[in-house]
Design a protein around this motif. Sequence first.
Motif, PDB file in Angstrom:
ATOM      1  N   GLN A   1      52.789  23.281  30.706  1.00  0.00           N
ATOM      2  CA  GLN A   1      52.643  24.288  31.748  1.00  0.00           C
ATOM      3  C   GLN A   1      51.204  24.794  31.763  1.00  0.00           C
ATOM      4  N   VAL A   2      50.607  24.705  32.944  1.00  0.00           N
ATOM      5  CA  VAL A   2      49.225  25.152  33.079  1.00  0.00           C
ATOM      6  C   VAL A   2      49.186  26.673  33.138  1.00  0.00           C
ATOM      7  N   GLN A   3      48.304  27.236  32.340  1.00  0.00           N
ATOM      8  CA  GLN A   3      48.092  28.680  32.390  1.00  0.00           C
ATOM      9  C   GLN A   3      46.601  28.970  32.435  1.00  0.00           C
ATOM     10  N   LEU A   4      46.245  29.802  33.381  1.00  0.00           N
ATOM     11  CA  LEU A   4      44.880  30.292  33.487  1.00  0.00           C
ATOM     12  C   LEU A   4      44.958  31.809  33.476  1.00  0.00           C
ATOM     13  N   GLU A   5      44.248  32.422  32.569  1.00  0.00           N
ATOM     14  CA  GLU A   5      44.302  33.878  32.437  1.00  0.00           C
ATOM     15  C   GLU A   5      42.898  34.447  32.483  1.00  0.00           C
ATOM     16  N   GLU A   6      42.691  35.301  33.473  1.00  0.00           N
ATOM     17  CA  GLU A   6      41.390  35.940  33.619  1.00  0.00           C
ATOM     18  C   GLU A   6      41.389  37.294  32.920  1.00  0.00           C
ATOM     19  N   PHE A   7      40.247  37.677  32.407  1.00  0.00           N
ATOM     20  CA  PHE A   7      40.078  39.018  31.895  1.00  0.00           C
ATOM     21  C   PHE A   7      38.604  39.386  31.940  1.00  0.00           C
ATOM     22  N   GLY A   8      38.364  40.679  31.757  1.00  0.00           N
ATOM     23  CA  GLY A   8      36.998  41.166  31.801  1.00  0.00           C
ATOM     24  C   GLY A   8      36.660  42.005  33.017  1.00  0.00           C
ATOM     25  N   GLY A   9      37.607  42.125  33.945  1.00  0.00           N
ATOM     26  CA  GLY A   9      37.358  42.965  35.110  1.00  0.00           C
ATOM     27  C   GLY A   9      37.400  44.440  34.746  1.00  0.00           C
ATOM     28  N   GLY A  10      37.097  45.250  35.732  1.00  0.00           N
ATOM     29  CA  GLY A  10      37.130  46.686  35.497  1.00  0.00           C
ATOM     30  C   GLY A  10      36.275  47.420  36.493  1.00  0.00           C
ATOM     31  N   LEU A  11      36.022  48.669  36.186  1.00  0.00           N
ATOM     32  CA  LEU A  11      35.200  49.537  37.028  1.00  0.00           C
ATOM     33  C   LEU A  11      33.773  49.546  36.494  1.00  0.00           C
ATOM     34  N   VAL A  12      32.836  49.307  37.375  1.00  0.00           N
ATOM     35  CA  VAL A  12      31.431  49.283  36.981  1.00  0.00           C
ATOM     36  C   VAL A  12      30.606  49.962  38.064  1.00  0.00           C
ATOM     37  N   GLN A  13      29.538  50.589  37.661  1.00  0.00           N
ATOM     38  CA  GLN A  13      28.664  51.246  38.622  1.00  0.00           C
ATOM     39  C   GLN A  13      27.769  50.225  39.315  1.00  0.00           C
ATOM     40  N   PRO A  14      27.355  50.529  40.524  1.00  0.00           N
ATOM     41  CA  PRO A  14      26.399  49.634  41.196  1.00  0.00           C
ATOM     42  C   PRO A  14      25.178  49.380  40.316  1.00  0.00           C
ATOM     43  N   GLY A  15      24.747  48.137  40.301  1.00  0.00           N
ATOM     44  CA  GLY A  15      23.634  47.733  39.452  1.00  0.00           C
ATOM     45  C   GLY A  15      24.050  47.269  38.073  1.00  0.00           C
ATOM     46  N   GLY A  16      25.303  47.477  37.741  1.00  0.00           N
ATOM     47  CA  GLY A  16      25.794  47.073  36.435  1.00  0.00           C
ATOM     48  C   GLY A  16      26.169  45.607  36.355  1.00  0.00           C
ATOM     49  N   SER A  17      26.645  45.213  35.194  1.00  0.00           N
ATOM     50  CA  SER A  17      27.011  43.816  34.954  1.00  0.00           C
ATOM     51  C   SER A  17      28.413  43.736  34.374  1.00  0.00           C
ATOM     52  N   LEU A  18      29.040  42.608  34.635  1.00  0.00           N
ATOM     53  CA  LEU A  18      30.319  42.278  34.024  1.00  0.00           C
ATOM     54  C   LEU A  18      30.335  40.794  33.720  1.00  0.00           C
ATOM     55  N   ARG A  19      31.064  40.441  32.691  1.00  0.00           N
ATOM     56  CA  ARG A  19      31.279  39.034  32.387  1.00  0.00           C
ATOM     57  C   ARG A  19      32.782  38.770  32.417  1.00  0.00           C
ATOM     58  N   LEU A  20      33.188  37.983  33.384  1.00  0.00           N
ATOM     59  CA  LEU A  20      34.591  37.606  33.474  1.00  0.00           C
ATOM     60  C   LEU A  20      34.833  36.354  32.640  1.00  0.00           C
ATOM     61  N   SER A  21      36.008  36.306  32.048  1.00  0.00           N
ATOM     62  CA  SER A  21      36.401  35.152  31.261  1.00  0.00           C
ATOM     63  C   SER A  21      37.720  34.605  31.780  1.00  0.00           C
ATOM     64  N   CYS A  22      37.910  33.317  31.603  1.00  0.00           N
ATOM     65  CA  CYS A  22      39.167  32.681  31.978  1.00  0.00           C
ATOM     66  C   CYS A  22      39.566  31.743  30.858  1.00  0.00           C
ATOM     67  N   ALA A  23      40.732  32.001  30.291  1.00  0.00           N
ATOM     68  CA  ALA A  23      41.264  31.159  29.228  1.00  0.00           C
ATOM     69  C   ALA A  23      42.253  30.167  29.827  1.00  0.00           C
ATOM     70  N   ALA A  24      42.041  28.883  29.558  1.00  0.00           N
ATOM     71  CA  ALA A  24      42.885  27.839  30.124  1.00  0.00           C
ATOM     72  C   ALA A  24      43.714  27.155  29.052  1.00  0.00           C
ATOM     73  N   SER A  25      44.946  26.831  29.397  1.00  0.00           N
ATOM     74  CA  SER A  25      45.806  26.073  28.491  1.00  0.00           C
ATOM     75  C   SER A  25      46.743  25.202  29.306  1.00  0.00           C
ATOM     76  N   GLY A  26      47.264  24.167  28.663  1.00  0.00           N
ATOM     77  CA  GLY A  26      48.223  23.302  29.325  1.00  0.00           C
ATOM     78  C   GLY A  26      47.611  22.273  30.254  1.00  0.00           C
ATOM     79  N   LEU A  27      46.302  22.092  30.194  1.00  0.00           N
ATOM     80  CA  LEU A  27      45.638  21.096  31.026  1.00  0.00           C
ATOM     81  C   LEU A  27      44.529  20.439  30.238  1.00  0.00           C
ATOM     82  N   ASP A  28      44.093  19.302  30.721  1.00  0.00           N
ATOM     83  CA  ASP A  28      42.972  18.588  30.110  1.00  0.00           C
ATOM     84  C   ASP A  28      41.695  19.275  30.579  1.00  0.00           C
ATOM     85  N   PHE A  29      41.340  20.333  29.871  1.00  0.00           N
ATOM     86  CA  PHE A  29      40.314  21.236  30.360  1.00  0.00           C
ATOM     87  C   PHE A  29      38.986  20.536  30.645  1.00  0.00           C
TER      88      PHE A  29
END
Length: 122
Positions: A1-29
């Motif tokens: 079973q393919v699973q993709l899970e994103e995390f790292g979102g949230g509230l940030v002020q203009p001009g700020g930075s975020l790094r989103l991540s995605c963890a994958a499983s169940g596939l030939d990544f």
Amino acid sequence: QVQLEEFGGGLVQPGGSLRLSCAASGLDFSNNAMGWYRGTPGKEPQLVAVIGTGGTTMHADSLKDRFTISRDNAQNMVYLQMNDLKPEDTAVYYCSAGNYEGGVYFPKAGYWGQGTQVIVSS
């Protein structure tokens, strides 16, 4: 079973930075291209960035100066570094897996995460 899970979102002020991540499983990544989309109510989902199996990247023209996609095949992870965030970047960001051929990304049906919300606001 393919699973993709994103995390790292949230509230940030203009001009700020975020790094989103995605963890994958169940596939030939390592043999899947990976893409990030973003969606807001009432608008078509926008393709933000793609990274091919060999590391070739493509970023939406309007975002390429601020967003960077990367992948770690050893960890089955894909990332989206977002800098100088603007209120218009507010959206749900989705990770997907697919094929990247001839400069065109084809996400695979069912190979999507549930999304992570990014809100850019002061």
